[in-house]
Scaffold this active site. Sequence first.
Site, PDB file in Angstrom:
ATOM      1  N   ASP B 107       3.172   6.208   5.615  1.00 43.56           N
ATOM      2  CA  ASP B 107       2.033   5.332   5.896  1.00 43.56           C
ATOM      3  C   ASP B 107       2.335   3.843   5.896  1.00 43.56           C
ATOM      4  OD1 ASP B 107       2.507   5.347   3.192  1.00 43.56           O
ATOM      5  OD2 ASP B 107       0.413   5.050   2.655  1.00 43.56           O
ATOM      6  N   GLU B 108       3.581   3.452   5.853  1.00 36.54           N
ATOM      7  CA  GLU B 108       3.856   2.025   5.985  1.00 36.54           C
ATOM      8  C   GLU B 108       5.173   1.762   6.697  1.00 36.54           C
ATOM      9  OE1 GLU B 108       4.757  -0.220   2.388  1.00 36.54           O
ATOM     10  OE2 GLU B 108       4.720   1.620   1.222  1.00 36.54           O
TER      11      GLU B 108
END
Lengths: 377, 359
Positions: B107-108
Amino acid sequence: MKFIVSSSVLLKNLSHINGVVATNPIVPILENFLFKIDSNDEGGVLTVTASDLQTTMTTQIPVEATESGAIAIPAKLLLDTLRSLPEQPITFNIDTETFGTQILTDNGRYKLAGENPIDFPKIPAVNKNLSVEISSDALASAINNTVFATSTDDLRPAMTGVYLQLSEDQATFVATDGHRLIRYRRTDIQTSANTSMIIPRKALQLLKSSLPDNLTVRAEFSQSNASFSFGPTQLICRLIDERFPDYENAIPTKNPNVLTIGRTDLLTTLKRIMIYANRTTHQIRLSLKGNALTLSAEDLDYANEANEKLLCDFEGEPMEIGFNAKLLAEMLSNMHAKMISIQMSAPNRAGIMVPADKDENEDILMLVMPVMLNTYA
Amino acid sequence: MTTNTVRKIIHIDMDAFYASVEQRDNPALRGKPVAVGGSRARGVVAAASYEARTFGVRSAMASVTAKKRCPHLIFVPPRFEVYKGVSAQIRRIFDEYTALVEPLSLDEAYLDVTDYRDGNVSATEIAKEIKAKIKADTGLTASAGVSYNKFLAKLASDYRKPDGLYVIKPGQGEAFVEPLSVGQFHGIGRVTAEKMNQLGIHTGADLRRQSEVFLRRHFGKSGGYYYQIARAVDDRPVNPERIRKSSGSENTFEHDLFTPAELEEGLRPLIDDVWDYCTNRRIAGRTVTVKVKFEDFQQITRSKSALSVILDKPFFERLAYGLLESLHPVPKGVRLLGVTLSNLEPLDELEGRQLTLDF
């Protein structure tokens, strides 16, 4: 050259060794059986050989023959013919120049194109270092108990066979695919010297399917080959030239949590629960607390879940551990004891299944690695 | 491009990722405190929704503790396949803007948009577009940080979460870092932050007052990095090749080591270090590497991979000591030992994984 043989006797004997013949062998001649006829005063003996270069099987059949000679005959064609013939004496008529072979029967005549027997690979001689006599039942049971756990991963060749350790007081058979490990020991197989080897899975499976009941098998071992002789049949295989993993160190010794339970009770429950497990992981959960074992499974994709509670004998701290239900079921099916124990230490360490009561001549230990549960670590 | 060119780095971080995906897919969860993870006795929260965070529920918190802080907390089992799918969706959006994408997790990611094809479009506008596309394609919100290096971009994305966008322009970096507490800096964990606090270093400003020599004396090689980030300097490139991180620890000894016992003694604290690091971050590795530097600075490494992730310390120790043993007898004095665990995977993604025997 000519010989006469009973169609059913020939079929029965060829069926025993036919498993060796590969469907697409590297050397085309290996699609054949090698027939060697030795005529003698009582008639004659037919020696049939089948080989895939790794494993070779031979068997001997009494025949009526007046001449000696040899021929390679297409295995599939011959077997298909024999399977569809009614029982009767049949005559093989072989042209040793062209290798054309005629089979004469009451029903009619069949012509097969044979091949030059000279092209058939030589059977490796086993320069025996060691020989041992084993009852066919003990050997069959050792194979049955281990061969299913071998690996099919050719990248780890050592694990594609069964490791056999022979010593003065026992024989140990070990198989593993990295997820589980079986150690099977017999005290009724003893040798004069210590030795160990890895026997390929295919050879053992062939041996298993052709072993008769209640017979003595003579096993001979050299540095690179093993040979098993029983009755008129012999199997010779090349050993796997690899180092077997250090399996003793992989078996944990401190397992304070011990579950003891009826084998069939656990197996029947497991078979119901596993229907609800995830189809790829086959993950089931064992929750142990007090004298209860709860088996549960869930498949989140379909919102299916199941659980059953069983009474058991459990010593140790309450714990939860996940296993692949298929592996567990296979192990339970291969155990024969009425009561079994599963020894465990932690949810990320092996579970060890042993019979609760020991058999006189055999000692079996089955180890299985868990499947990670989401609550752990 | 010369080396003085100011870089344009964007850090994109999905907001409460796992929990937001669950709330997106199940309307009944929206607006409620949700924890992704196991609710059972030994369960752990893998992610918490913003509603849950207001109660003090945090990721990696024991489920039991989380339930105490927020009794009406709703536990949802994780669906990593779905998260991976969403992760691939946002990755495709990043790829439209630059080839220099460095994912840090599902997610990043960091993006280097210095050489974006249209020089007139600012990095801020790109970040806005990316956020909008993520919202349109996945229905989820992300926070973006824009700055001239990775360290600042990450601080910036965290600054206005959720659904935030913050820019730290050249010249503003040092001032931005100054008031922050050192625990907020990427690369300074809880243990290091505590150690800094004991040394009287609480904020970015405190950190900047320390000499590099002082920081290196107390924190080893990392001291050099801390010295840099206190000045908002971070030259690390955005590395699209970066696979998963490895975790390593090494030590240069005051006196050279010779005997097996000395070497083992020297390796032990390093093994502990690496193991604690991984355990605290809920990651596990599969490959162990032992590094040895001799008195004449000749360096060798030996490594071994287990069949599956190493989940217990005794096995890790056995592999590491085994590698060390393979070097005996050492031909000359050993001045440095190091041990690294690589092929790392988050423990949360291991559910359902069949474990393998230790050989």
